[in-house]
Each structure stands twice: as C-alpha cells, then as structure tokens.
Design an enzyme around this catalytic site. Structure first.
Site, PDB file in Angstrom:
ATOM      1  N   HIS A   1       0.881  -1.174   0.000  1.00 34.40           N
ATOM      2  CA  HIS A   1       0.000   0.000   0.000  1.00 34.40           C
ATOM      3  C   HIS A   1       0.918   1.224   0.000  1.00 34.40           C
ATOM      4  O   HIS A   1       1.990   1.191   0.618  1.00 34.40           O
ATOM      5  CB  HIS A   1      -0.811   0.147   1.290  1.00 34.40           C
ATOM      6  CG  HIS A   1      -1.791  -0.934   1.611  1.00 34.40           C
ATOM      7  ND1 HIS A   1      -1.475  -2.037   2.338  1.00 34.40           N
ATOM      8  CD2 HIS A   1      -3.120  -1.029   1.337  1.00 34.40           C
ATOM      9  CE1 HIS A   1      -2.562  -2.780   2.507  1.00 34.40           C
ATOM     10  NE2 HIS A   1      -3.572  -2.196   1.897  1.00 34.40           N
TER      11      HIS A   1
ATOM     12  N   ASP B   1       2.273   2.055   3.417  1.00 35.40           N
ATOM     13  CA  ASP B   1       3.199   1.110   4.067  1.00 35.40           C
ATOM     14  C   ASP B   1       4.634   1.520   3.797  1.00 35.40           C
ATOM     15  O   ASP B   1       5.501   1.386   4.655  1.00 35.40           O
ATOM     16  CB  ASP B   1       3.115  -0.314   3.478  1.00 35.40           C
ATOM     17  CG  ASP B   1       1.727  -0.884   3.417  1.00 35.40           C
ATOM     18  OD1 ASP B   1       0.909  -0.504   4.250  1.00 35.40           O
ATOM     19  OD2 ASP B   1       1.493  -1.731   2.523  1.00 35.40           O
TER      20      ASP B   1
ATOM     21  N   ASP C   1      -6.029 -13.498   9.194  1.00 33.20           N
ATOM     22  CA  ASP C   1      -4.874 -13.401   8.293  1.00 33.20           C
ATOM     23  C   ASP C   1      -3.731 -14.324   8.689  1.00 33.20           C
ATOM     24  O   ASP C   1      -2.579 -13.910   8.765  1.00 33.20           O
ATOM     25  CB  ASP C   1      -4.350 -11.956   8.227  1.00 33.20           C
ATOM     26  CG  ASP C   1      -5.276 -11.023   7.474  1.00 33.20           C
ATOM     27  OD1 ASP C   1      -5.931 -11.480   6.516  1.00 33.20           O
ATOM     28  OD2 ASP C   1      -5.328  -9.835   7.832  1.00 33.20           O
TER      29      ASP C   1
HETATM   30  C1  XLS Z   1      -7.799  -6.535   4.389  1.00 33.98           C
HETATM   31  C2  XLS Z   1      -7.312  -6.766   3.042  1.00 33.98           C
HETATM   32  C3  XLS Z   1      -6.116  -5.943   2.660  1.00 33.98           C
HETATM   33  C4  XLS Z   1      -5.975  -5.899   1.171  1.00 33.98           C
HETATM   34  C5  XLS Z   1      -5.108  -4.816   0.657  1.00 33.98           C
HETATM   35  O1  XLS Z   1      -8.527  -7.325   4.963  1.00 33.98           O
HETATM   36  O2  XLS Z   1      -7.056  -8.130   2.890  1.00 33.98           O
HETATM   37  O3  XLS Z   1      -4.980  -6.431   3.277  1.00 33.98           O
HETATM   38  O4  XLS Z   1      -5.494  -7.107   0.675  1.00 33.98           O
HETATM   39  O5  XLS Z   1      -5.624  -3.569   0.967  1.00 33.98           O
HETATM   40 NI    NI Z   2      -7.893  -9.421   4.553  1.00 28.29          NI
END
Ligand code: XLS
Ligand code: NI
Ligand code: NI
Length: 436
Positions: A101, A104, A309
């Site tokens: 991003h 980042d 995640d």
């Molecule tokens: C959030 C998203 C993010 C996107 C990129 O849940 O997965 O990480 O992949 O903005």
């Molecule tokens: Ni995500």
C-alpha cells in the site's frame, strides 16, 4: 544484502526428508509440473504491510514485535531501512513478487504534496532494489482506511471532499505502481461500507464508488498503465457491511456499472470464509464468470469471526484451491500473495521465514496433489458421469434452448419418473484423501 536478517541464508529446497526448519520440503521452484515450473504456477508474492509493518499490536495491547529496521528516530530513515530489509527478505525466501500500500512504504506527512514527495523518494529506492534483485511488483494499492479522514469511507464518504482526497491518493499510487512496472492494481474496499443504514444512502454511495472506479479506469488509460485492475471482496470488518461483500456481489456491481471489462477479482481465502463461502467456491465462481485475477493466500480460524490473516497451512485448502485454479487455466497476471501475518507472540525474525516457508510448501503440496488429481481424472470422470444426461438428446435440446415446457411435459408423460443416481460424495471425499 545481509544486514537485517544476518543469521539467515538463502532458503533452499532440501526435499521431503529434510528436518531443517529453514529449508523447503516441497517447494522446488525449478521443478516442472504439467509443463510449467512450480515458480511459474504459483507466482508467490510477499506483502509489505503485514510482513514488515506488522507489529503485533491488537485492540488490547501495544506492539510486541520489535524489528531492527524499525529503530531509527527519523520516519523516512525507517522507511528506507524497511525497504532494504524487505528486499533482503524477498531474495532470501526466493519469491518473484511483492506488493504494497502507498502508506506502508512511506509515512504520511502534514500535507499531500509533502506526502507524495516522500513516496517518490521511497519508490525510487524500490525501483533500484527491484532492478538489483529481479523481484517484481505483482500489484500496488492504496491505504484509504487508516487515516481518520476516511472514517466514513473514501469514495463512498458522505463528503465529496474526502472523495476528492481519496482520488488524489489513488492517482499517485497508480503512478508509482506504473513506474515500478506493477502487473496490477488492487482496490480493497477498506471502509467502503456502513455501520447503520439509519444514516446511510446506500444507493448513492454505490453510485459514487462506481464513479470513482470509472475515474481510475480513465486515469489508467491516460497514463498508459497496462496493469490489471482488481477488486478484492470482503463481507465485513472494519465496517459491519462492506460493499464488495463477495465474488457474486462484485460481479453484479461490475455489470450494473459497466465496469466488467476493466476489473478482475483478487480472492482472499479468509474473506471467503467470512462471507460464509469456501475459498474454493469463490475461486470457482470467478473462473466460471471470467473474473479470476489473483489470490490473497491466507486462512482464518473457524472459531473466530474476523480476518485473522494466518499463513495458509491446510493442505486440503491448498489442494482444492490449486485444483480449481489449474483447471481454470492458472494465473495470468496474478499470483499467490501471502496477505498473512505472524501471530503476536511470534516475535523473532526467523518466524517470518518459518511462516513463508510453511505457506509456500503448503501450496507446493497443493499444486503437486492437484496435478495428480487432474492427470488421473478420477474425480473428473465421476463428475462427467453425473452430468452425462445432458449429452443425451433431451439434455442437448434444453441446453440449446430448443425445447419448452410443453415438450418437456410430453416427454415426462411418455417416459415417467426420472431415474436417480447417487452423488457419491463419500467416495469423492475418499478419493481426495488419497492425494492429500
Ligand atoms: C484486508 C485486506 C487488505 C488488502 C489490501 O482485509 O485483505 O490487506 O489485501 O488492501
Ligand atoms: Ni484481509
Ligand atoms: Ni487482502
């Protein structure tokens, strides 16, 4: 480049019998499977945000993960150090791609002009490191959700001023993605959604989202950026309802607003399960409708209702995903991006390597299993048999639209009760298990 992870050498393939935690057991990049190398099939990417900016902070506590590239007092120095650390990591783990991003890679300044200057500086460094290492950008994106100005969304904000600010950010992020030779650009909804319909004009907000995406398409043409645009569905979190809920919902949106020619989807495994679908379902839906683009490869925790995640380690999931992707023709511009973070207590730099090694091996096993399943055709044959009736004169006539209710009634009156067949689910599950 051996400054930020000095204890770790380039990760090598040692084969399934290796007990070395810093070696691949299954991912052998040059090994050919169905005519392509594993690296060409899997197209692994490391994400900048979780892997290098993730600190382990959660709603109950401050950061636990203290990295050596995060120590400088000056935030631009931190940004530079982090970029060097990232490329050292990409090279050592042996991925071909990365993604980021805007916020980042370079910290936001007091105003947009200054923020953009910072981005230019870091993008130039990234460009140099890309050419030094050969690592490529799979996609860029922008963070339109962390800053307080975006609390009520970006392009779906009730204020056109916030919409305009978001547009500036995408404009710049697309420019640097192009400069870095990015193969794509991803739109993840961020805070595009609502907390309550009591204060929300949903129809108008969706019109604004579409207008925003049309502007992005126009600007892409204007700067001759050739990358693929992606939308990443997610049903909830941070908002109670995210507008890009799932693949089906995105498909309807793209059709309604005449955007289908310009977008494909970036499917995230954990977002699929949050939407109440399997990862495989979302992939299959995209493939069936010609909108399969890329993958955010991670996993959730079935006991938890949010986007945990986690790194993908479940061989069932990776096998079914690769089976679906291979049968769908494989990746074109996209790849497997690890949108995943190490757990809050995994505080060692080695943990970043273990996490990626495990995930890459899990997908390598998935790929090998899937290739065998495709070659053996055992599952495919059973599916074909199940639908064989559609190759009969009756089935053909229905599929070609050459028959209506009247003729179908005549057919049934003549032939009587349809013959039934077993779906063989348990048998299919057993066959799948033979490959795992
Ligand atoms: C959030 C998203 C993010 C996107 C990129 O849940 O997965 O990480 O992949 O903005
Ligand atoms: Ni995500
Ligand atoms: Ni994602």
């Amino acid at each position: 480049m051996n400054k930020f992870f000095p204890k770790i050498k380039k990760i090598k393939y040692e084969g399934p019998n290796s007990k070395n935690p810093l070696a691949f057991k299954h991912y052998n990049p040059g090994q050919k499977i169905m005519g392509k190398t594993m690296a060409q099939h899997l197209r692994f990417a490391v994400c900048f945000w979780h892997t290098f900016k993730g600190t382990g902070a959660d709603p109950f506590g401050s950061p636990t993960i203290l990295r050596n590239y995060n120590r400088a007092k000056n935030p631009m120095q931190v940004a530079e150090d982090t970029m060097y650390a990232a490329f050292e990591f990409f090279t050592k783990i042996g991925v071909e791609f990365w993604c980021f991003h805007d916020r980042d890679i370079a910290p936001e300044a007091d105003n947009l002009a200054e923020t953009n200057k910072r981005l230019d500086k870091i993008a130039a460094l990234a460009k140099k490191l890309q050419s030094d290492t050969g690592v490529k950008l799979i996609w860029g994106t922008s963070n339109l959700f962390s800053h307080r100005r975006f609390m009520a969304g970006a392009s779906t904000n009730p204020s056109p001023e916030v919409f305009a600010y978001a547009a500036c950010q995408i404009k710049k992020a697309m420019e640097i993605t192009k400069q870095l030779g990015g193969l794509g650009y991803t739109f993840w909804g961020g805070r595009e959604g609502y907390e309550t319909l009591l204060n929300t004009d949903m129809g108008r907000e969706l019109d604004h989202l579409a207008a925003f995406l049309h502007m992005a398409v126009d600007y892409k043409k204007k700067i001759r950026f050739k990358g693929q645009l992606y939308i990443e569905p997610k049903p909830k979190e941070p908002t109670k309802h995210q507008y890009d809920s799932d693949a089906g919902n995105c498909f309807a949106f793209l059709q309604k607003y005449d955007l289908l020619d310009h977008f494909k989807l970036n499917i995230e495994a954990n977002h699929a399960t949050l939407a109440g679908h399997t990862f495989q379902h979302e992939l299959q839906f995209c493939i069936d409708n010609g909108i399969f683009g890329s993958v955010d490869a991670n996993r959730g925790d079935l006991m938890l209702g949010w986007d945990t995640d986690q790194f993908p380690t479940d061989i069932y999931d990776t096998t079914l995903a690769m089976y679906t992707i291979l049968k769908g023709g494989g990746f074109k511009t996209g790849g497997l991006n690890f949108d995943a973070k190490v757990r809050r207590q995994s505080i060692d730099p080695q943990d970043l390597f273990y996490a990626h090694i495990g995930a890459m091996d899990a997908f390598a096993r998935g790929l090998k299993n899937a290739a065998k399943m495709i070659k053996d055709k055992r599952i495919e044959r059973l599916v074909q048999k199940r639908y064989a009736g559609w190759d009969s004169p009756l089935g053909r006539k229905i599929e070609k639209g050459k028959i209506g209710f009247t003729e179908l009634e005549k057919h049934i009156l003549k032939n009587g009760e349809p013959k039934l067949q077993s779906s063989k689910q348990e048998l299919l599950e057993n066959i799948l298990n033979e490959y795992i």
